[in-house]
Design an enzyme around this catalytic site. Structure first.
Site, short mmCIF file in Angstrom:
data_model
loop_
_atom_site.label_atom_id
_atom_site.label_comp_id
_atom_site.label_asym_id
_atom_site.label_seq_id
_atom_site.Cartn_x
_atom_site.Cartn_y
_atom_site.Cartn_z
N ASP A 1 45.45 36.02 43.66
CA ASP A 1 45.89 35.38 42.15
C ASP A 1 44.41 36.09 40.89
O ASP A 1 45.28 36.95 40.02
CB ASP A 1 46.39 34.08 42.30
CG ASP A 1 47.08 34.19 41.04
OD1 ASP A 1 47.98 34.63 40.30
OD2 ASP A 1 46.63 32.67 39.88
N SER B 1 51.12 33.14 34.94
CA SER B 1 51.70 33.73 36.56
C SER B 1 53.37 32.92 36.71
O SER B 1 53.26 31.41 35.58
CB SER B 1 50.91 33.17 37.59
OG SER B 1 50.09 34.09 37.63
N GLN C 1 53.35 39.89 41.97
CA GLN C 1 53.78 39.29 41.05
C GLN C 1 54.66 39.38 39.79
O GLN C 1 54.28 40.97 39.74
CB GLN C 1 52.77 39.00 40.67
CG GLN C 1 52.15 37.07 39.99
CD GLN C 1 51.13 37.52 39.63
OE1 GLN C 1 49.98 37.11 38.98
NE2 GLN C 1 50.31 35.89 40.64
#
Length: 298
Positions: free
Chosen positions: A204, A228, A278
């Site tokens: 991440d 996110s 993502q």
């Protein structure tokens, strides 16, 4: 105790019932809870409900539903959707104060032999001699707000060394392509699930930032709302998080306030061990006109 061992303990979780777990939080200095932590903890929770036998995660797909905070504990509820001979599927809901902050589907597989091919590892500079992100943070220590200065400049469980790092306080427009080496700050146990959970946590980092590179902005600038939205990982081959891994990142598209990012993770032998995707919120807000928009609520 090494900092990565503290992270492993954070990801391990406490059992509080049948397929239910509780975990603590880590403050990384962001406005809200770091998404990678909840991803790694959710994978850990799912792995603890697997039937006996040798299992490895092969994919996970998660949505971030609400911002989490770094004060309250998180509860994880695992639905054992299916246990097959080759694959096992789990659905995980992470909640804080009774409200879901993340939902994840995670699939595990018994290891097996099969056809193999992969993309070639990019030919880039190795990790030796590169400045770490922590060293860069300490060089620019005075530019961080006082309330988070010590957090940003404290020792980290994952060492990250970017090739051609950007200045987050004065970013310049450039192509959305980034390379960063990463590894745990100390040796880990031989348990493959520990390495997978720590990798999940680490993926991440750097993703959303890649989608902001063509626009000359960063999360550190006032008026940027960054979060996110979803996260997916495919685990192709066994991974060793206590050895250097190359995180090769790009962002093919940004639109409608969202930046889409991709990542490929290679070991130093050139093996592609994982792929990542993502979408993140990258929204420019006028804080002066509407102070309420300082919130990262999606």
């Amino acid at each position: 105790m090494s900092h990565v061992q503290e992270l492993v303990d954070l990801l391990r979780l406490e059992s509080i019932g049948v397929n239910r777990f509780r975990g603590g939080c880590q403050d990384l200095g962001f406005r809200n809870l770091f998404g990678g932590q909840v991803l790694g903890q959710s994978l850990s929770a799912a792995s603890q409900t697997l039937p006996k036998g040798e299992w490895a995660p092969h994919s996970l797909h998660a949505y971030f539903l609400r911002p989490g905070n770094v004060i309250d504990s998180i509860e994880f509820e695992v639905d054992c959707v299916r246990d097959g001979r080759s694959f096992a599927m789990r659905q995980i809901t992470a909640s804080q104060n009774g409200k879901a902050i993340l939902t994840m589907m995670c699939s595990f597989q018994h290891p097996e032999e099969g056809f193999e091919h992969q993309d070639t590892m990019p030919d880039v500079q190795g990790p030796e001699g590169l400045v770490s992100q922590l060293e860069l943070s300490r060089m620019f220590k005075d530019k961080f707000p006082e309330r988070v200065r010590d957090i940003y400049t404290a020792d980290k469980p994952i060492e990250i060394r970017a090739i051609d790092p950007i200045n987050i306080f004065a970013p310049q427009k450039q192509d959305p392509i980034k390379y960063a080496w990463m590894k745990a700050d100390a040796p880990l146990t031989d348990d493959p699930m520990v390495h997978a959970s720590v990798l999940t946590y680490a993926t991440d980092f750097n993703l959303i930032g890649t989608s902001m590179m063509p626009h000359g902005v960063s999360f550190a600038q006032k008026g940027m709302q960054v979060a996110s939205l979803d996260h997916a990982i495919w685990f192709h081959r066994p991974v060793k998080m206590d050895e250097w891994l190359l995180y090769s990142l790009d962002s093919p598209s940004a639109s409608s306030g969202r930046g889409y990012c991709r990542g490929q993770v290679y070991n130093q032998q050139g093996e592609l061990v994982a792929s990542v995707a993502q979408e993140g919120l990258i929204r420019k807000v006028d804080v002066a006109d509407n102070p309420a928009k300082k919130s990262t609520e999606k």
